[in-house]
Design a protein around this motif. Structure first.
Motif, PDB file in Angstrom:
ATOM      1  N   ARG A 264       6.693 -62.839  -1.833  1.00  0.00           N
ATOM      2  CA  ARG A 264       5.430 -63.349  -2.390  1.00  0.00           C
ATOM      3  C   ARG A 264       5.682 -64.182  -3.632  1.00  0.00           C
ATOM      4  N   LEU A 265       6.636 -63.766  -4.465  1.00  0.00           N
ATOM      5  CA  LEU A 265       6.904 -64.449  -5.726  1.00  0.00           C
ATOM      6  C   LEU A 265       7.744 -65.717  -5.561  1.00  0.00           C
ATOM      7  N   GLY A 266       8.180 -65.994  -4.342  1.00  0.00           N
ATOM      8  CA  GLY A 266       8.901 -67.234  -4.100  1.00  0.00           C
ATOM      9  C   GLY A 266      10.404 -67.108  -3.989  1.00  0.00           C
ATOM     10  N   PHE A 267      10.933 -65.881  -3.995  1.00  0.00           N
ATOM     11  CA  PHE A 267      12.363 -65.685  -3.783  1.00  0.00           C
ATOM     12  C   PHE A 267      12.699 -65.883  -2.301  1.00  0.00           C
ATOM     13  N   THR A 268      13.901 -66.341  -2.042  1.00  0.00           N
ATOM     14  CA  THR A 268      14.394 -66.516  -0.672  1.00  0.00           C
ATOM     15  C   THR A 268      15.317 -65.361  -0.309  1.00  0.00           C
ATOM     16  N   PHE A 269      15.083 -64.747   0.835  1.00  0.00           N
ATOM     17  CA  PHE A 269      15.931 -63.653   1.311  1.00  0.00           C
ATOM     18  C   PHE A 269      17.296 -64.210   1.712  1.00  0.00           C
ATOM     19  N   GLU A 270      18.368 -63.587   1.226  1.00  0.00           N
ATOM     20  CA  GLU A 270      19.719 -64.094   1.476  1.00  0.00           C
ATOM     21  C   GLU A 270      20.584 -63.155   2.304  1.00  0.00           C
ATOM     22  N   GLY A 271      20.139 -61.925   2.529  1.00  0.00           N
ATOM     23  CA  GLY A 271      20.938 -61.027   3.351  1.00  0.00           C
ATOM     24  C   GLY A 271      20.990 -59.620   2.786  1.00  0.00           C
ATOM     25  N   VAL A 272      21.763 -58.763   3.459  1.00  0.00           N
ATOM     26  CA  VAL A 272      21.871 -57.355   3.081  1.00  0.00           C
ATOM     27  C   VAL A 272      23.332 -56.993   2.835  1.00  0.00           C
TER      28      VAL A 272
ATOM     29  N   LYS B  14      21.583 -41.864  -7.028  1.00  0.00           N
ATOM     30  CA  LYS B  14      21.037 -40.506  -7.007  1.00  0.00           C
ATOM     31  C   LYS B  14      21.543 -39.734  -5.784  1.00  0.00           C
ATOM     32  N   GLY B  15      22.812 -39.962  -5.445  1.00  0.00           N
ATOM     33  CA  GLY B  15      23.451 -39.243  -4.348  1.00  0.00           C
ATOM     34  C   GLY B  15      23.118 -39.767  -2.966  1.00  0.00           C
ATOM     35  N   ARG B  16      22.396 -40.881  -2.877  1.00  0.00           N
ATOM     36  CA  ARG B  16      21.983 -41.417  -1.579  1.00  0.00           C
ATOM     37  C   ARG B  16      22.528 -42.824  -1.385  1.00  0.00           C
ATOM     38  N   ASN B  17      22.788 -43.168  -0.121  1.00  0.00           N
ATOM     39  CA  ASN B  17      23.242 -44.517   0.194  1.00  0.00           C
ATOM     40  C   ASN B  17      22.159 -45.539  -0.127  1.00  0.00           C
ATOM     41  N   ARG B  18      22.598 -46.700  -0.611  1.00  0.00           N
ATOM     42  CA  ARG B  18      21.682 -47.829  -0.771  1.00  0.00           C
ATOM     43  C   ARG B  18      22.296 -49.063  -0.138  1.00  0.00           C
ATOM     44  N   ASP B  19      21.626 -49.574   0.895  1.00  0.00           N
ATOM     45  CA  ASP B  19      21.882 -50.913   1.397  1.00  0.00           C
ATOM     46  C   ASP B  19      20.984 -51.833   0.575  1.00  0.00           C
ATOM     47  N   THR B  20      21.543 -52.924   0.067  1.00  0.00           N
ATOM     48  CA  THR B  20      20.811 -53.765  -0.870  1.00  0.00           C
ATOM     49  C   THR B  20      20.412 -55.097  -0.259  1.00  0.00           C
ATOM     50  N   ALA B  21      19.129 -55.409  -0.330  1.00  0.00           N
ATOM     51  CA  ALA B  21      18.619 -56.715   0.092  1.00  0.00           C
ATOM     52  C   ALA B  21      18.700 -57.673  -1.094  1.00  0.00           C
TER      53      ALA B  21
ATOM     54  N   THR C 205      16.979 -51.762   0.688  1.00  0.00           N
ATOM     55  CA  THR C 205      16.353 -52.307   1.898  1.00  0.00           C
ATOM     56  C   THR C 205      15.178 -51.452   2.370  1.00  0.00           C
ATOM     57  N   LEU C 206      15.149 -50.180   1.986  1.00  0.00           N
ATOM     58  CA  LEU C 206      14.047 -49.295   2.378  1.00  0.00           C
ATOM     59  C   LEU C 206      12.799 -49.505   1.521  1.00  0.00           C
ATOM     60  N   ASN C 207      12.951 -50.256   0.440  1.00  0.00           N
ATOM     61  CA  ASN C 207      11.841 -50.468  -0.488  1.00  0.00           C
ATOM     62  C   ASN C 207      10.991 -51.647  -0.003  1.00  0.00           C
ATOM     63  N   ALA C 208      10.128 -51.366   0.959  1.00  0.00           N
ATOM     64  CA  ALA C 208       9.318 -52.422   1.572  1.00  0.00           C
ATOM     65  C   ALA C 208       8.414 -53.136   0.570  1.00  0.00           C
ATOM     66  N   PRO C 209       7.755 -52.433  -0.364  1.00  0.00           N
ATOM     67  CA  PRO C 209       6.921 -53.153  -1.332  1.00  0.00           C
ATOM     68  C   PRO C 209       7.710 -54.148  -2.175  1.00  0.00           C
ATOM     69  N   SER C 210       8.938 -53.781  -2.568  1.00  0.00           N
ATOM     70  CA  SER C 210       9.752 -54.694  -3.372  1.00  0.00           C
ATOM     71  C   SER C 210      10.179 -55.909  -2.559  1.00  0.00           C
ATOM     72  N   ARG C 211      10.508 -55.710  -1.306  1.00  0.00           N
ATOM     73  CA  ARG C 211      10.880 -56.844  -0.452  1.00  0.00           C
ATOM     74  C   ARG C 211       9.692 -57.788  -0.275  1.00  0.00           C
ATOM     75  N   ARG C 212       8.522 -57.230  -0.057  1.00  0.00           N
ATOM     76  CA  ARG C 212       7.329 -58.082   0.078  1.00  0.00           C
ATOM     77  C   ARG C 212       7.049 -58.836  -1.220  1.00  0.00           C
ATOM     78  N   ALA C 213       7.211 -58.140  -2.345  1.00  0.00           N
ATOM     79  CA  ALA C 213       6.954 -58.770  -3.637  1.00  0.00           C
ATOM     80  C   ALA C 213       7.891 -59.946  -3.869  1.00  0.00           C
ATOM     81  N   ALA C 214       9.171 -59.777  -3.539  1.00  0.00           N
ATOM     82  CA  ALA C 214      10.132 -60.859  -3.740  1.00  0.00           C
ATOM     83  C   ALA C 214       9.719 -62.110  -2.970  1.00  0.00           C
TER      84      ALA C 214
END
Length: 239
Positions: free
Chosen positions: A175-183, A191-198, A164-173
């Motif tokens: 732009r490419l026509g994917f629909t956001f479905e949630g987190v 790599k030892g860090r939490n990831r919330d996934t969009a 969810t912190l990867n703003a460029p990837s979220r914008r790309a999705a």
């Protein structure tokens, strides 16, 4: 006398399997070609994604950055041998062909979470070198992979997931026509860090409109003499 109304049920889906992606596939477009990643692609790709100036490319990926070619080779050979992912080398058609091939392979992307029964597949582990980023070739590569999955291989759901912190990837999705479905909160530890996934997806019902927008955007008439787009990809979906 007790009576019970019928519960709502989903639509009946034809019982058939999607086909597994293959590294033998070759996906060709106007601006780019994708072929199954092979050992000969590893060194040329490393030239474009290594070095301190490119460490940011690996911030949201599952592995990397790699300090040397040897460790990069081990990781990429594992991708080539994997039965869980199918990875393609991305080769723009306008790249010069040097003797050692250093300019040929400038990125890679994979089919992941391959589910032939439920006919769902994810595009992920996307590694675009600076030469590939924000290029027409990059967009066409994503179009070709989506088209191959949804048309040739008969998947009904095509997924895109990112931190969810990867703003460029979220914008790309989007732009490419994917629909956001949630987190999915606290979905992974990377790599030892939490990831919330969009989560994003294109389903087969969406594809005709998404496809038309891609093809209209990729049409050479949409670019001026310098190769600059005249109309944005998103705008073609606003017809």
């Amino acid at each position: 006398m007790n009576s019970k109304t019928s519960n709502p049920l989903g639509a009946i889906v034809e019982r058939k399997l999607a086909r597994r992606p293959s590294q033998d596939a070759k996906l060709s477009g106007q601006y780019v070609t994708l072929v199954g990643l092979s050992s000969e692609h590893i060194e040329p790709l490393y030239a474009h994604v290594s070095g301190e100036e490119n460490t940011y490319l690996w911030d949201y990926l599952f592995d990397g950055p790699f300090a040397d070619l040897a460790t990069f080779r081990i990781a990429m050979e594992a991708k080539i041998l994997s039965q869980d992912t199918i990875t393609y080398a991305i080769i723009p058609s306008d790249q010069p062909r040097t003797t050692d091939g250093a300019d040929n392979v400038v990125g890679c992307a994979s089919y992941m979470r391959i589910d032939t029964v439920n006919r769902g597949v994810e595009v992920g582990s996307i590694l675009f070198s600076p030469k590939l980023q924000r290029s027409t070739a990059a967009t066409e590569a994503m179009y070709l992979m989506a088209k191959h999955a949804l048309e040739d291989l008969d998947y009904r759901r095509y997924e895109w997931k990112c931190n969810t912190l990867n703003a460029p990837s979220r914008r790309a999705a989007l732009r490419l026509g994917f629909t956001f479905e949630g987190v999915f909160r606290k979905h992974m530890i990377i790599k030892g860090r939490n990831r919330d996934t969009a989560w994003f997806a294109i389903v087969d019902d969406d594809w005709p409109g998404v496809k038309n927008a891609f093809e209209d955007w990729l049409n050479p008439v949409n670019f001026d003499k310098l190769g600059t787009q005249i109309k944005r990809l998103e705008d073609f979906r606003k017809k």
